[in-house]
Design an enzyme around this catalytic site. Structure first.
Site, PDB file in Angstrom:
ATOM      1  N   GLY A  73      33.665 -39.718  34.821  1.00 18.01           N
ATOM      2  CA  GLY A  73      33.098 -39.526  33.608  1.00 18.01           C
ATOM      3  C   GLY A  73      33.915 -38.871  32.633  1.00 18.01           C
ATOM      4  O   GLY A  73      33.066 -39.260  31.102  1.00 18.01           O
ATOM      5  N   GLU A  92      36.500 -42.373  40.919  1.00 14.95           N
ATOM      6  CA  GLU A  92      35.340 -42.634  41.738  1.00 14.95           C
ATOM      7  C   GLU A  92      35.554 -43.444  43.129  1.00 14.95           C
ATOM      8  O   GLU A  92      34.770 -43.077  43.968  1.00 14.95           O
ATOM      9  CB  GLU A  92      34.386 -43.564  40.752  1.00 14.95           C
ATOM     10  N   GLU A 114      35.979 -41.505  31.099  1.00 14.40           N
ATOM     11  CA  GLU A 114      35.125 -42.520  30.351  1.00 14.40           C
ATOM     12  C   GLU A 114      34.472 -41.959  29.124  1.00 14.40           C
ATOM     13  O   GLU A 114      34.332 -42.839  27.940  1.00 14.40           O
ATOM     14  CB  GLU A 114      33.952 -42.914  31.242  1.00 14.40           C
ATOM     15  N   ALA A 136      31.314 -36.741  35.999  1.00 14.19           N
ATOM     16  CA  ALA A 136      29.885 -36.561  36.171  1.00 14.19           C
ATOM     17  C   ALA A 136      29.724 -35.507  37.282  1.00 14.19           C
ATOM     18  O   ALA A 136      30.535 -35.341  37.992  1.00 14.19           O
ATOM     19  CB  ALA A 136      29.169 -37.982  36.586  1.00 14.19           C
TER      20      ALA A 136
HETATM   21  N1  COA Z   1      31.212 -32.293  39.801  1.00 14.98           N
HETATM   22  C1  COA Z   1      30.708 -31.161  40.064  1.00 14.98           C
HETATM   23  N2  COA Z   1      31.375 -30.099  39.952  1.00 14.98           N
HETATM   24  C2  COA Z   1      32.526 -30.092  39.695  1.00 14.98           C
HETATM   25  C3  COA Z   1      33.081 -31.226  39.279  1.00 14.98           C
HETATM   26  C4  COA Z   1      32.350 -32.568  39.266  1.00 14.98           C
HETATM   27  N3  COA Z   1      33.026 -33.786  38.685  1.00 14.98           N
HETATM   28  N4  COA Z   1      34.648 -30.966  39.311  1.00 14.98           N
HETATM   29  C5  COA Z   1      34.745 -29.714  39.497  1.00 14.98           C
HETATM   30  N5  COA Z   1      33.582 -29.142  39.782  1.00 14.98           N
HETATM   31  C6  COA Z   1      33.484 -27.819  40.219  1.00 14.98           C
HETATM   32  C7  COA Z   1      33.869 -27.289  41.417  1.00 14.98           C
HETATM   33  O1  COA Z   1      32.831 -27.860  42.347  1.00 14.98           O
HETATM   34  C8  COA Z   1      34.126 -25.915  41.513  1.00 14.98           C
HETATM   35  O2  COA Z   1      32.770 -25.375  41.576  1.00 14.98           O
HETATM   36  P1  COA Z   1      32.323 -23.896  42.460  1.00 14.98           P
HETATM   37  O3  COA Z   1      33.574 -22.802  41.728  1.00 14.98           O
HETATM   38  O4  COA Z   1      30.986 -23.612  42.293  1.00 14.98           O
HETATM   39  O5  COA Z   1      32.835 -24.230  43.716  1.00 14.98           O
HETATM   40  C9  COA Z   1      34.652 -25.764  39.904  1.00 14.98           C
HETATM   41  O6  COA Z   1      34.069 -26.947  39.323  1.00 14.98           O
HETATM   42  C10 COA Z   1      36.021 -25.647  39.714  1.00 14.98           C
HETATM   43  O7  COA Z   1      36.621 -26.601  40.403  1.00 14.98           O
HETATM   44  P2  COA Z   1      37.684 -26.628  41.629  1.00 14.98           P
HETATM   45  O8  COA Z   1      37.835 -27.724  42.420  1.00 14.98           O
HETATM   46  O9  COA Z   1      37.513 -25.443  42.277  1.00 14.98           O
HETATM   47  O10 COA Z   1      39.133 -26.632  40.588  1.00 14.98           O
HETATM   48  P3  COA Z   1      40.369 -27.295  41.095  1.00 14.98           P
HETATM   49  O11 COA Z   1      41.411 -26.586  40.360  1.00 14.98           O
HETATM   50  O12 COA Z   1      40.860 -26.800  42.622  1.00 14.98           O
HETATM   51  O13 COA Z   1      40.365 -28.710  41.341  1.00 14.98           O
HETATM   52  C11 COA Z   1      40.012 -30.909  40.047  1.00 14.98           C
HETATM   53  C12 COA Z   1      40.301 -29.400  39.944  1.00 14.98           C
HETATM   54  C13 COA Z   1      39.409 -31.506  39.018  1.00 14.98           C
HETATM   55  C14 COA Z   1      41.130 -31.280  40.669  1.00 14.98           C
HETATM   56  C15 COA Z   1      38.802 -30.763  41.226  1.00 14.98           C
HETATM   57  O14 COA Z   1      37.579 -30.036  40.592  1.00 14.98           O
HETATM   58  C16 COA Z   1      38.078 -32.299  41.353  1.00 14.98           C
HETATM   59  O15 COA Z   1      38.675 -33.154  41.917  1.00 14.98           O
HETATM   60  N6  COA Z   1      36.920 -32.576  40.816  1.00 14.98           N
HETATM   61  C17 COA Z   1      36.211 -33.654  40.915  1.00 14.98           C
HETATM   62  C18 COA Z   1      36.643 -34.868  40.231  1.00 14.98           C
HETATM   63  C19 COA Z   1      36.226 -36.319  40.214  1.00 14.98           C
HETATM   64  O16 COA Z   1      36.091 -36.719  41.439  1.00 14.98           O
HETATM   65  N7  COA Z   1      35.499 -36.658  39.239  1.00 14.98           N
HETATM   66  C20 COA Z   1      34.844 -37.873  39.146  1.00 14.98           C
HETATM   67  C21 COA Z   1      33.376 -37.745  39.418  1.00 14.98           C
HETATM   68  S1  COA Z   1      32.259 -39.043  39.561  1.00 14.98           S
END
Ligand code: COA
Length: 256
Positions: free
Chosen positions: A111, A134, A114, A65
């Site tokens: 999400g 989460e 999910e 999400a």
């Molecule tokens: N919500 C909002 N934005 C998200 C996102 C999420 N769940 N997951 C990734 N993004 C965005 C990042 O903020 C980034 O945006 P920006 O370039 O404007 O800063 C872009 O997507 C790329 O992600 P980034 O974190 O730079 O890539 P990465 O390769 O370094 O890391 C992940 C990849 C998936 C490990 C990391 O993005 C992450 O941990 N995301 C959240 C995962 C999460 O907790 N999901 C559950 C949500 S309830």
């Protein structure tokens, strides 16, 4: 018209692509609304028999999400968010009248996992990574993750994944039954298309009934066995049943 969800139709298969690659296809309200609108149309489109959900880009299926959207929500707003999302997208997919396959090319987190779990079949690239992270954000899964993960992998493994929030790779996901198949990244779409063609060989009305009957097993408000009996008998009233049985008796292939 939103371009956050793109649809391609090909030989009775609808390829539904979540298209926010710069945000790793994170589910914001625009994506969720577009998904509901598109899926609703696909459900009513008789030319479509199988749906595939996938993410844009080569990095993510869906990374969760959209955290930036809910970070400042009150409890009431949070409840509304998950209530709407579950009803319009996640439960909607679970109860879809046509088979839905998740093609998991990369991250399927929160999400995103999910969403994949709401689909009927999951095929993952061997580069995919899955988690329900989460609790690392101070919240729990809210789009059905606490319910569907234990259904798929058992309570012990589900609690480990949910409480640690740790990522697992595709091979581990296969081992625990979280995905049906793991394939090389370059073979993902071909393998998904092969699965879709297997599904296309069978009776659509019976597939819709089978989805409903299996889902009834996980719904405490009804007896799955009674639902099965009702749906089994209802099949006898369908053109699919006439075609399927006549084809068998006449030693020809059924044409559904
Ligand atoms: N919500 C909002 N934005 C998200 C996102 C999420 N769940 N997951 C990734 N993004 C965005 C990042 O903020 C980034 O945006 P920006 O370039 O404007 O800063 C872009 O997507 C790329 O992600 P980034 O974190 O730079 O890539 P990465 O390769 O370094 O890391 C992940 C990849 C998936 C490990 C990391 O993005 C992450 O941990 N995301 C959240 C995962 C999460 O907790 N999901 C559950 C949500 S309830």
């Amino acid at each position: 018209m939103s371009n956050t969800v793109l649809i391609t139709l090909s030989d009775r298969v609808a390829w539904v692509r979540i298209n926010r690659p710069e945000k790793l296809n994170a589910l914001n309200s625009e994506v969720l609304l577009a998904l509901h609108t598109e899926l609703d149309q696909l459900q009513n489109n008789e030319a479509v028999r199988v749906v595939v959900l996938m993410g844009s880009g080569d990095k993510a299926f869906v990374a969760g999400a959209d955290i930036s959207e809910f970070a400042h929500f009150s409890p009431d707003q949070a409840r509304e968010l998950v209530h709407e999302g579950q009803e319009k997208v996640f439960d909607f997919i679970q109860n879809f009248k046509k088979p839905v396959i998740a093609a998991i090319n990369g991250f399927a987190l929160g999400g995103g996992l999910e969403l994949a779990m709401a689909c009927h079949i999951r095929i993952a690239s061997d580069q995919a990574k899955m988690a329900l992270p989460e609790v690392s954000l101070g919240v729990i899964p809210g789009y059905g993750g606490t319910q569907r993960l234990p259904q798929l992998v058992g309570k012990g493994r589900a609690l480990e994944m949910i409480l640690t929030g740790a990522m697992i790779d595709a091979q581990k996901a296969l081992e625990i039954g979280l995905v049906n198949q793991v394939v090389a990244p370059e073979a993902l779409l071909t393998e998904v298309a092969k699965m879709a063609s297997k599904l296309l060989k069978n009776a659509p009305a019976a597939q819709a009934a089978a989805i409903q009957a299996v889902e009834a097993a996980f719904d405490n408000s009804q007896s799955g066995y009674d639902v099965e009996k009702d749906l089994f008998s209802a099949c006898f009233d369908t053109e699919d049943f006439v075609e399927g049985t006549q084809a068998f008796l006449n030693k020809r292939k059924a044409n559904f």
